[in-house]
Each structure stands twice: as structure tokens, then as C-alpha cells.
Design an enzyme around this catalytic site. Structure first.
Site, PDB file in Angstrom:
ATOM      1  N   SER A 122       0.816  -1.212   0.000  1.00 32.98           N
ATOM      2  CA  SER A 122       0.000   0.000   0.000  1.00 32.98           C
ATOM      3  C   SER A 122       0.848   1.259   0.000  1.00 32.98           C
ATOM      4  O   SER A 122       0.339   2.338  -0.284  1.00 32.98           O
ATOM      5  CB  SER A 122      -0.927   0.008   1.220  1.00 32.98           C
ATOM      6  OG  SER A 122      -0.174  -0.032   2.417  1.00 32.98           O
ATOM      7  N   HIS A 143      -1.347  -2.774  -5.909  1.00 33.89           N
ATOM      8  CA  HIS A 143      -2.014  -2.475  -4.634  1.00 33.89           C
ATOM      9  C   HIS A 143      -3.467  -2.877  -4.769  1.00 33.89           C
ATOM     10  O   HIS A 143      -4.284  -2.142  -5.316  1.00 33.89           O
ATOM     11  CB  HIS A 143      -1.886  -0.988  -4.300  1.00 33.89           C
ATOM     12  CG  HIS A 143      -2.597  -0.600  -3.040  1.00 33.89           C
ATOM     13  ND1 HIS A 143      -3.042   0.681  -2.792  1.00 33.89           N
ATOM     14  CD2 HIS A 143      -2.948  -1.330  -1.942  1.00 33.89           C
ATOM     15  CE1 HIS A 143      -3.640   0.723  -1.616  1.00 33.89           C
ATOM     16  NE2 HIS A 143      -3.593  -0.491  -1.086  1.00 33.89           N
ATOM     17  N   GLU A 155      -4.207  -0.596  -8.006  1.00 29.09           N
ATOM     18  CA  GLU A 155      -3.179   0.338  -8.467  1.00 29.09           C
ATOM     19  C   GLU A 155      -1.987  -0.462  -8.990  1.00 29.09           C
ATOM     20  O   GLU A 155      -1.552  -1.425  -8.349  1.00 29.09           O
ATOM     21  CB  GLU A 155      -2.707   1.239  -7.327  1.00 29.09           C
ATOM     22  CG  GLU A 155      -3.727   2.259  -6.877  1.00 29.09           C
ATOM     23  CD  GLU A 155      -3.214   3.142  -5.747  1.00 29.09           C
ATOM     24  OE1 GLU A 155      -3.103   4.361  -5.939  1.00 29.09           O
ATOM     25  OE2 GLU A 155      -2.928   2.609  -4.649  1.00 29.09           O
ATOM     26  N   ASN A 193      -3.682   6.345  -1.410  1.00 25.03           N
ATOM     27  CA  ASN A 193      -3.285   6.606  -0.027  1.00 25.03           C
ATOM     28  C   ASN A 193      -2.571   7.934   0.136  1.00 25.03           C
ATOM     29  O   ASN A 193      -2.661   8.564   1.190  1.00 25.03           O
ATOM     30  CB  ASN A 193      -2.413   5.466   0.508  1.00 25.03           C
ATOM     31  CG  ASN A 193      -3.236   4.304   1.019  1.00 25.03           C
ATOM     32  OD1 ASN A 193      -4.390   4.474   1.410  1.00 25.03           O
ATOM     33  ND2 ASN A 193      -2.672   3.115   1.010  1.00 25.03           N
TER      34      ASN A 193
END
Length: 396
Positions: A122, A143, A155, A193
Site C-alpha cells: 500500500s 495495490h 493500483e 493513499n
């Protein structure tokens, strides 16, 4: 199917994410080699997949025959050497760079030269992991979002070494599995994130500095910005310690004072207040009537929300586009699918680039932080003769 498509997919690490990823590939018809460190870990992975597929059958998402076929496509091992024939390896071990780097170093002597090596992370450095191999061009980051069998977004992270053909091949396979992919470079937090955790950290900082009360900020973000939940309710759901870990990775990379972990976040994590899982975070979840963890505002600035949070968030999204890090379409897709938040560039269009520019300039004038300076692209859009048309052209 081509020869590589016939090769099995190896998934290393069978915790919640790894088991979910194994299920995704097995559901798509791939043979899967599930690998973990010992029999207990492998058994845990079996249990996770059994529970997940049983729920899918109960909900009518999967037939019992398809469930049985899915499970039969997965084989279980405790030796990394079992990945020898894999065309793709997805490492999904514990989110620790040392653990992951060791796996990648060992994989170099196991798999063939054409095998794609992917790390599910992440926020960790994919480039650092690629450097542990003899051929970093075949290393790529993925991800998956939790739970992997349900969440549509993935991702894909390219390093400076990643062969574009490797990235494209992985994206094509994921599309065949029903996933929606977005692409970006290798920076802490990637797209989703980086934007989400930056927003949460700023909300905690402002709250800790007495700008407004907890529920006032949460309410402003839901009612005023259209977010599915406020930042403090979301932090409690995600876990404060999880939020802090990503904030610290971003801070380690940027050393931008605006990215520094909010002191209140550190304090709550140190106190063991991790959110729903611990019974208390920013909100009490144990039935108690605990006081707010933040201070009582001396001069309440609740009327300045949601702008105090939305505008820096939009500025950062535009900076990603300006730097060629991610496209506006990928950012919109990432935040809407990954977080169920409004698309940033829809928000920008609704507020108007000129108004966002003026508001961000006011924020920068107050904070003096370099990252709060309106990015060049925001200035160009806000000062364009026809800002709406300029934004539409950017998104086209």
C-alpha cells in the site's frame, strides 16, 4: 491462451490480502500456487478462502460447483521453490520492507527469467524491492484493496526500471479478472493513499490545533463535501495505527512539514486508541461516554470547513497531474472506486478553478507551507480566460 497465460500464478503470503488475491486469480480460471512460511500459515489461508467463497455461495455470487472448482485450482506449499514454474509471482507478505526484500532476493534463484515479479503493497518502495533482484525491469507494484475479491480497484506501480510491457501485461490480466486498474509511479502512498492519508492527517492536525470540534469537522465533510464519512469516523474504521504508519512513510519520503504526522494521532496510537478494533479512537466504540480527545476551540472556525480540507486535497491532485505522476482520469477513478469519495476533478469543476485557486492562496498565506502554495497547474486553470473550458480540456 498464450504460453505465459497457461503458467500458474504464485501468491506468497496467505494472510487476508494474499488469500484474497489467490481467490481472485483462481476465480478467473488461473492455477494458483499458494505459499506461506509454515503449515499453520497455509492453513489460515485455506480457512480465509473457504469462508470467503462460502459467503459468496450463500449470497448467490458463486455456485457451489464453481466454488469447488475455484478451490481445486489452488495448491498449497511452504517452500518458495514451488513458484518455479509460475509466470507471475504476487508477493503479499507482511508490510515490512525487510521481509519483502528477502523474498525478492530469494525469488531470483527460483523463477525463470521471464517471470513477472509483483509486490502487493500500500505504500512501500517498489524500487527498493526491485533492487534486490538481478532484473528489476520485471518488477512491478500492485495495490489490491481489501477485500481483494470484492474491491474492483487495483493500483499498478511502475519504477524507473519497470518494462512497460510488464506493466501492460499485468494490467491486461487484471482487466480479464474484472478489475479496474490505474497507473502511477513509485512514491509513498501511490495515488489513493497519498491523497486520502494526506487529507486525514491534515484533518487531525487542524482538529488537534483547535480549529473545530470533531463532530463539526466530520459533519462538514459529509454534508458539505459529499464524502461518505467524516475523517475521524474513517480513521476509526481504518485504524489509527494503520493511518499513522502510512503518514510516517509519506513523511519519511517528503520531509515536508505539512506531511509530518499530526501530534494528536501519535498520542492516540501511543495510548492504544486504535479505533473500532480497540474500542476507542477519535470516537468511543466501547459504549462509554468518553470526552473528545482534541482541545476545545478557542476560536471555532467550523464555518471554514470543508474548504480547509478539500482545497489542499485538490491542489495535491492537480500537482500529481502537473508532474506527470498520474492522469486526472486515474485519480478520479482511484478516489471514487478506492475510497467511495467524490471524484476530485468533479469537485474542482463544481467549485470552479478560480475559487479553488483563491481559497488555496489564502491557506498558503496563513500557513506559509511550501506544499500549500497553489501548484502551477491550478494557477493556470484558475487564471485562464475560460477556467471551465481549460479544465474540460485537461480532462479530455
Amino acid at each position: 491462451m498464450d504460453e505465459q497465460a497457461k503458467q500458474p500464478v504464485a501468491v506468497i503470503g496467505l494472510g487476508t490480502m494474499g488469500a484474497g488475491i489467490a481467490e481472485v486469480y483462481a476465480r478467473g480460471g488461473h492455477r494458483v500456487i499458494g505459499i506461506d512460511r509454515d503449515e499453520a500459515a497455509v492453513s489460515r489461508g485455506r480457512t480465509i478462502i473457504a469462508r470467503s467463497t462460502d459467503r459468496a455461495v450463500e449470497r448467490g455470487k458463486l455456485s457451489s460447483d464453481d466454488r469447488d472448482a475455484l478451490v481445486d485450482r489452488i495448491e498449497w506449499h511452504t517452500d518458495l521453490a514451488a513458484a518455479v514454474d509460475a509466470g507471475l509471482v504476487v508477493e503479499a507478505a507482511f508490510e515490512d520492507i525487510t521481509v519483502k526484500r528477502d523474498i525478492f532476493t530469494r525469488l531470483t534463484d527460483v523463477v525463470g527469467p521471464e517471470t513477472v515479479l509483483a509486490t502487493n503493497t500500500s505504500s512501500l518502495s517498489v524500487t527498493e524491492l526491485a533492487a534486490a533482484t538481478t532484473d528489476p525491469s520485471r518488477v512491478v507494484g500492485v495495490h489490491f484493496f481489501n477485500p481483494a475479491p470484492v474491491q474492483q480497484l487495483v493500483e499498478i506501480i511502475s519504477t524507473v526500471h519497470t518494462d512497460p510491457a510488464v506493466r501492460d501485461r499485468l494490467a491486461e490480466t487484471l482487466h480479464q479478472l474484472g478489475k479496474t486498474t490505474i497507473g502511477c509511479g513509485d512514491r509513498a502512498g501511490f495515488v489513493v493513499n497519498r491523497l486520502l492519508i494526506g487529507y486525514l492527517n491534515r484533518a487531525i492536525t487542524l482538529y488537534g490545533n483547535g480549529y473545530a470540534r470533531r463532530d463539526e469537522i466530520d459533519h462538514a465533510m459529509v454534508e458539505g463535501a459529499g464524502y461518505p464519512m467524516g475523517p475521524f469516523a474513517l480513521c476509526d474504521l481504518v485504524g489509527l495505527e494503520v493511518t499513522l504508519a502510512v503518514v510516517e512513510r509519506i513523511w519519511d519520503e517528503t520531509r515536508d512539514r505539512a506531511d509530518a504526522p499530526a501530534p494528536l494521532l501519535r498520542q492516540l496510537v501511543a495510548a492504544g486508541h486504535h479505533g473500532r478494533k480497540s474500542g476507542r479512537g477519535f470516537h468511543p466504540h466501547d459504549g462509554s461516554d468518553a470526552a473528545e480527545p482534541g482541545p476545545e476551540p478557542l476560536r471555532n472556525r467550523r464555518d471554514e470547513f470543508p474548504d480547509l480540507l478539500v482545497l489542499p486535497y485538490l491542489n495535491e491532485a492537480l500537482r500529481m497531474v502537473e508532474q506527470g505522476y498520474a492522469s486526472s482520469a486515474d485519480i478520479d477513478t482511484g478516489m471514487s472506486l478506492g475510497c467511495r469519495m467524490p471524484k476530485p476533478f468533479d469537485q474542482l469543476a463544481e467549485l470552479g478553478p478560480a475559487a479553488v485557486l483563491a481559497g488555496q492562496r489564502a491557506i498558503h498565506a496563513e500557513t506559509g507551507e511550501a506544499s500549500h502554495l497553489p501548484c502551477r497547474l491550478l494557477v493556470e486553470l484558475g487564471e485562464a480566460a475560460e477556467p471551465t473550458a481549460a479544465l474540460a480540456e485537461l480532462r479530455s
